[in-house]
Motif scaffolding. Structure first.
Motif, PDB file in Angstrom:
ATOM      1  N   VAL A 180      36.309  27.858 -20.379  1.00  0.00           N
ATOM      2  CA  VAL A 180      37.624  28.124 -19.785  1.00  0.00           C
ATOM      3  C   VAL A 180      38.060  29.561 -20.084  1.00  0.00           C
ATOM      4  O   VAL A 180      38.402  30.314 -19.164  1.00  0.00           O
ATOM      5  CB  VAL A 180      38.666  27.122 -20.353  1.00  0.00           C
ATOM      6  CG1 VAL A 180      40.052  27.482 -19.811  1.00  0.00           C
ATOM      7  CG2 VAL A 180      38.289  25.697 -19.987  1.00  0.00           C
ATOM      8  N   TRP A 181      37.985  29.949 -21.367  1.00  0.00           N
ATOM      9  CA  TRP A 181      38.532  31.278 -21.684  1.00  0.00           C
ATOM     10  C   TRP A 181      37.716  32.406 -21.059  1.00  0.00           C
ATOM     11  O   TRP A 181      38.298  33.332 -20.467  1.00  0.00           O
ATOM     12  CB  TRP A 181      38.682  31.438 -23.195  1.00  0.00           C
ATOM     13  CG  TRP A 181      39.508  30.325 -23.780  1.00  0.00           C
ATOM     14  CD1 TRP A 181      39.200  29.507 -24.805  1.00  0.00           C
ATOM     15  CD2 TRP A 181      40.789  29.867 -23.272  1.00  0.00           C
ATOM     16  NE1 TRP A 181      40.187  28.579 -25.006  1.00  0.00           N
ATOM     17  CE2 TRP A 181      41.170  28.768 -24.086  1.00  0.00           C
ATOM     18  CE3 TRP A 181      41.645  30.282 -22.243  1.00  0.00           C
ATOM     19  CZ2 TRP A 181      42.359  28.082 -23.867  1.00  0.00           C
ATOM     20  CZ3 TRP A 181      42.814  29.592 -22.027  1.00  0.00           C
ATOM     21  CH2 TRP A 181      43.180  28.488 -22.859  1.00  0.00           C
ATOM     22  N   PRO A 182      36.378  32.348 -21.073  1.00  0.00           N
ATOM     23  CA  PRO A 182      35.657  33.405 -20.356  1.00  0.00           C
ATOM     24  C   PRO A 182      36.057  33.464 -18.873  1.00  0.00           C
ATOM     25  O   PRO A 182      36.178  34.539 -18.301  1.00  0.00           O
ATOM     26  CB  PRO A 182      34.193  33.004 -20.519  1.00  0.00           C
ATOM     27  CG  PRO A 182      34.156  32.134 -21.717  1.00  0.00           C
ATOM     28  CD  PRO A 182      35.479  31.433 -21.768  1.00  0.00           C
ATOM     29  N   ALA A 183      36.306  32.301 -18.276  1.00  0.00           N
ATOM     30  CA  ALA A 183      36.683  32.310 -16.846  1.00  0.00           C
ATOM     31  C   ALA A 183      37.976  33.107 -16.675  1.00  0.00           C
ATOM     32  O   ALA A 183      38.085  33.967 -15.790  1.00  0.00           O
ATOM     33  CB  ALA A 183      36.883  30.884 -16.354  1.00  0.00           C
ATOM     34  N   TYR A 184      38.960  32.841 -17.558  1.00  0.00           N
ATOM     35  CA  TYR A 184      40.231  33.587 -17.457  1.00  0.00           C
ATOM     36  C   TYR A 184      40.019  35.057 -17.783  1.00  0.00           C
ATOM     37  O   TYR A 184      40.577  35.959 -17.143  1.00  0.00           O
ATOM     38  CB  TYR A 184      41.280  32.962 -18.385  1.00  0.00           C
ATOM     39  CG  TYR A 184      41.968  31.785 -17.738  1.00  0.00           C
ATOM     40  CD1 TYR A 184      41.352  30.531 -17.718  1.00  0.00           C
ATOM     41  CD2 TYR A 184      43.184  31.923 -17.101  1.00  0.00           C
ATOM     42  CE1 TYR A 184      41.951  29.458 -17.092  1.00  0.00           C
ATOM     43  CE2 TYR A 184      43.801  30.849 -16.471  1.00  0.00           C
ATOM     44  CZ  TYR A 184      43.183  29.606 -16.476  1.00  0.00           C
ATOM     45  OH  TYR A 184      43.759  28.544 -15.826  1.00  0.00           O
ATOM     46  N   VAL A 208      37.255  36.874 -17.372  1.00  0.00           N
ATOM     47  CA  VAL A 208      36.585  37.569 -16.252  1.00  0.00           C
ATOM     48  C   VAL A 208      37.586  37.789 -15.122  1.00  0.00           C
ATOM     49  O   VAL A 208      37.661  38.875 -14.525  1.00  0.00           O
ATOM     50  CB  VAL A 208      35.384  36.725 -15.760  1.00  0.00           C
ATOM     51  CG1 VAL A 208      34.965  37.144 -14.369  1.00  0.00           C
ATOM     52  CG2 VAL A 208      34.241  36.831 -16.749  1.00  0.00           C
ATOM     53  N   THR A 209      38.406  36.761 -14.857  1.00  0.00           N
ATOM     54  CA  THR A 209      39.407  36.915 -13.780  1.00  0.00           C
ATOM     55  C   THR A 209      40.321  38.091 -14.089  1.00  0.00           C
ATOM     56  O   THR A 209      40.536  38.971 -13.253  1.00  0.00           O
ATOM     57  CB  THR A 209      40.223  35.621 -13.658  1.00  0.00           C
ATOM     58  OG1 THR A 209      39.315  34.556 -13.365  1.00  0.00           O
ATOM     59  CG2 THR A 209      41.264  35.725 -12.569  1.00  0.00           C
ATOM     60  N   VAL A 252      38.291  41.452 -13.656  1.00  0.00           N
ATOM     61  CA  VAL A 252      37.992  41.869 -12.273  1.00  0.00           C
ATOM     62  C   VAL A 252      39.281  42.272 -11.561  1.00  0.00           C
ATOM     63  O   VAL A 252      39.345  43.306 -10.873  1.00  0.00           O
ATOM     64  CB  VAL A 252      37.269  40.726 -11.511  1.00  0.00           C
ATOM     65  CG1 VAL A 252      37.174  41.055 -10.023  1.00  0.00           C
ATOM     66  CG2 VAL A 252      35.892  40.489 -12.100  1.00  0.00           C
ATOM     67  N   LEU A 253      40.357  41.503 -11.769  1.00  0.00           N
ATOM     68  CA  LEU A 253      41.626  41.863 -11.116  1.00  0.00           C
ATOM     69  C   LEU A 253      42.110  43.218 -11.621  1.00  0.00           C
ATOM     70  O   LEU A 253      42.573  44.071 -10.858  1.00  0.00           O
ATOM     71  CB  LEU A 253      42.669  40.779 -11.364  1.00  0.00           C
ATOM     72  CG  LEU A 253      42.438  39.455 -10.610  1.00  0.00           C
ATOM     73  CD1 LEU A 253      43.543  38.459 -10.935  1.00  0.00           C
ATOM     74  CD2 LEU A 253      42.347  39.701  -9.106  1.00  0.00           C
ATOM     75  N   LEU A 278      40.180  45.901  -9.914  1.00  0.00           N
ATOM     76  CA  LEU A 278      40.644  46.079  -8.523  1.00  0.00           C
ATOM     77  C   LEU A 278      41.957  46.849  -8.505  1.00  0.00           C
ATOM     78  O   LEU A 278      42.142  47.810  -7.736  1.00  0.00           O
ATOM     79  CB  LEU A 278      40.837  44.710  -7.860  1.00  0.00           C
ATOM     80  CG  LEU A 278      39.557  43.971  -7.428  1.00  0.00           C
ATOM     81  CD1 LEU A 278      39.911  42.678  -6.727  1.00  0.00           C
ATOM     82  CD2 LEU A 278      38.708  44.844  -6.522  1.00  0.00           C
TER      83      LEU A 278
END
Lengths: 238, 204, 56, 221
Positions: free
Chosen positions: C13-17, C19-20, C23-24, C27
């Motif tokens: 879960v935490w890596p997913a957040y 990475v999000t 990447v944001l 951008l």
């Protein structure tokens, strides 16, 4: 509204306040979404990993939403040869690729605990992967063709061909999946979405859309300035 | 059958740079115009814009047959020759295959192609591969379709550059006959054309 | 109030957040920097040749 | 002789004769097929299961090989200007180029495919479906490839760029073709995927020439 976007000067004036406003809206929505997200009880089936859904589904949705924006901008740029539409298409592609990359990474992280493998050939994830390849193809073509105006038109043609192919790719991947491994967990329908998850999910989707709107407007403003600089520099030389 | 061409306020740009703006020219049957101007002034772009390959940034080109106006695409596709810097010949094919295609494609016949080649002194080269021909010979192959395929408007870009003196004389005769027959010639050239032509300056 | 106890799923879960967020952030930064760079270029080109005065 | 017939005869002659015609693609196909057992080990059971899918995928790749020549040469030597101003519109020329590419490259590949598949260990009875899919799918590969070739005019990195543009678009034909072959092999319903493949190919033949012509006009403008 459309009138404001057609004329570059009026667009610059409009986007000057619209972009920050959308940015703020995105932050507010995201904050609300995350608050609700982490108050929601873990899903009985997926356990805590359901929280990844709140950032995977919006990213997957945005990857296709942005490609649709790219397609519309490309169509306007091709048919009406409108400089702003060309700038909009050029500005949208990297953002779309970013969201698609996010969808792939979060999708794989979501699939890992439930499926035990890092990459899951689930029809939705596979479609997103092909969509990512469409973005790469678009940006590669635009970078490879020397003459900027021709590069924009060639990329616009490719974007339209891609747009026509997108639903077909979806269908073929779903059909392919039904051939190889039964249905899958991440199907759009999926297990009924408990109400408690629907609110944060929608908030996050709208947050992503507002965020994309803000970024897109800013990138288009950048493109307009870049073209103005190029034209002025050329005229100074001429 | 194009009998008149009028260019009204034509604008041509390369990328963002305007090359030509507000260009006007009236060309009547039997008339030749020589476009003059320094390199890069836009002579080639002007010819390609008239031929419809480049979208003009402004103004328009009107083709008339008698007093009826012909839509540009039909006029060009059926009744105009465009000869550019490149000859458009495939090096690996034989001269005859290539010139035959160019002639048939522009509305001529095998017979007219053969007679045009004879006129331009190419008959004994037709069996050779294009790769083996000199620049002058290749240019004459490309010019063969002017004689072989009857089209009223000739748009020529440096047509005589690689030709020697007496080969230019032959092409001069072709041009004279074409003008006598009511044809029109618009040519970009540094050295003067072998026929009397009205000079027009580009990008002065 | 907030349930941050991911238990054994924490490494997903935490890596997913993370990475999000990463990447944001990339951008957003790329967008803002690019816009500012081109704005400066446009303004510089404009001052180089103020309206009306055409250098010969 | 109509414009289309004229340009088609020329394109066929150019595709068939120029650059070794089909032998380039056939050679590539044989080379790839020979490398497969070296990479996967020659265990017959494994080879038999992999062979149809592999043969189909490599057929798609092989049809990419000689795509670059489709528009690039006419663009570089100036013939494209002449062709654009001829009796047949550019869309017709694009159709002729696609069909010539199909006859000169895709059809020979489709005829070679059953030999490759059986040589790699697949059962002999797969041969007919492989040929049919090769011929039908070849239309998609050639016309989609033609769009890639036309779009990449004006860039110096033609070959790889064409593959990068076109391979994602190959997803549906690759899926349906491989699906039909595999379904036929295990006695499942192979008609549906074959019909889907045919539908996609016909759509490609009908629509791609417009994209090719638009891209070509863009390149010569």
């Amino acid at each position: 509204m459309f009138q404001a976007l057609v004329n570059p000067d009026r667009f610059m004036a409009f986007s000057r306040w619209a972009a920050p406003l959308l940015g703020v809206i995105a932050l507010v929505l995201a904050a609300a979404g995350l608050v609700l997200d982490f108050q929601a009880p873990p899903d009985y089936q997926q356990g805590y990993t359901v929280h990844i859904m709140f950032i995977h589904v919006p990213a997957a949705f945005m990857s296709e939403f942005v490609y649709a924006c790219l397609g519309v901008a490309s169509f306007l740029s091709l048919v009406f040869r409108h400089a702003l539409a060309t700038a909009a298409a050029r500005a949208a592609a990297p953002l779309g690729a970013g969201f698609t990359l996010l969808a792939l990474i979060t999708g794989s992280l979501w699939g890992r605990p439930t499926w035990g493998t890092w990459w899951v050939w689930d029809p939705r994830l596979t479609s997103v992967l092909v969509l990512f390849l469409f973005y790469i193809g678009y940006m590669a073509l635009e970078a490879a063709v020397e003459d900027e105006a021709k590069a924009a038109r060639a990329a616009a043609i490719l974007a339209l061909v891609g747009l026509i192919n997108l639903p077909i790719v979806h269908y073929s991947v779903v059909w392919w999946n039904s051939l190889h491994q039964g249905s899958s967990l991440l199907r759009a329908g999926g297990p009924a979405m408990p109400a408690v998850y629907l609110a944060p999910l929608l908030l996050m989707v709208f947050a992503y859309m507002a965020g994309f709107g803000a970024l897109w407007l800013v990138r288009i403003r950048g493109e307009v300035w870049r073209r103005r600089a190029a034209v002025l520099a050329m005229r100074a030389v001429a | 059958m194009i009998s008149a061409v009028s260019i009204e306020g034509l604008g041509v740009a390369r990328g963002d740079r305007p090359l030509i703006t507000g260009f006007n020219l009236a060309l009547e049957a039997g008339e030749a115009v020589a476009l003059a101007g320094r390199n890069g002034a836009g002579k080639t772009s002007l010819l390609r814009a008239i031929a419809g390959l480049i979208r003009p940034s402004g103004g328009r080109v009107v083709f008339r047959s008698g007093d009826a106006e012909i839509p540009p695409e039909d006029a060009i596709a059926r009744d105009a020759h465009l000869i550019g810097h490149q000859d458009g010949l495939k090096l690996s094919r034989s001269a005859w295959d290539e010139v035959l295609f160019q002639v048939l494609w522009s509305g001529g016949t095998a017979a007219s192609a053969r007679s045009a080649c004879a006129r331009l002194g190419l008959t004994n080269l037709l069996g050779l591969q294009v790769r083996k021909l000199s620049a002058g010979q290749r240019r004459r192959l490309a010019l063969a379709r002017l004689a072989a395929s009857p089209r009223s408007l000739w748009l020529l870009d440096e047509p005589l550059a690689p030709l020697d003196r007496d080969q230019r004389a032959v092409v001069g005769e072709l041009m004279a006959e074409h003008l006598a027959g009511g044809g029109l010639i618009l040519a970009a050239a540094h050295d003067p054309l072998p026929v009397t032509a009205r000079p027009v300056e580009i990008g002065g | 109030m907030f349930d941050f106890d991911a238990g054994r799923y924490a490494i997903f879960v935490w890596p997913a957040y993370a990475v999000t967020g990463l990447v944001l952030a990339v951008l957003i930064l790329d967008t803002l920097l690019r816009a500012r760079r081109w704005r400066r270029a446009a303004e510089a080109a404009k001052t180089l040749r103020p309206e009306g005065d055409t250098p010969q | 002789m109509s414009g289309l017939a004229l340009i088609f005869r020329r394109e066929l002659a150019l595709s068939w004769a120029g650059g070794g015609g089909p032998f380039l693609a056939l050679g590539f196909y044989i080379a790839m097929a020979s490398l497969l057992p070296l990479a996967l080990g020659a265990d017959p059971a494994r080879m038999a299961s992999v062979a149809p899918g592999f043969a189909w995928l490599v057929l798609a790749l092989a049809s990419l090989l000689s795509l670059e020549r489709m528009f690039e040469r006419d663009f570089e030597d100036g013939a494209l200007d002449l062709i654009a101003l001829g009796p047949a519109p550019l869309e017709m020329t694009a159709l002729a180029k696609g069909l010539a590419q199909w006859i000169a490259i895709a059809a020979p590949l489709a005829l070679l495919a059953p030999l490759i598949v059986t040589a790699l260990g697949a059962p002999m009875r797969l041969a007919p479906i492989v040929v049919i899919c090769g011929l039908v799918g070849g239309l998609s590969f050639c016309f989609l490839g033609g769009v890639g070739a036309a779009l990449s005019l004006g860039s110096r990195r033609g070959g790889v760029l064409i593959a990068l543009i076109v391979l994602p678009l190959f997803t549906p034909p690759v899926i349906f073709g491989a699906g039909a072959i595999e379904a036929f092999g295990v006695g499942l319903d192979w008609r549906t995927p074959l019909l889907l493949l045919s539908a996609y190919s016909l759509a490609a033949v009908a629509l791609c020439p417009f994209a090719m012509a638009a891209a070509a006009r863009n390149a010569i403008s």
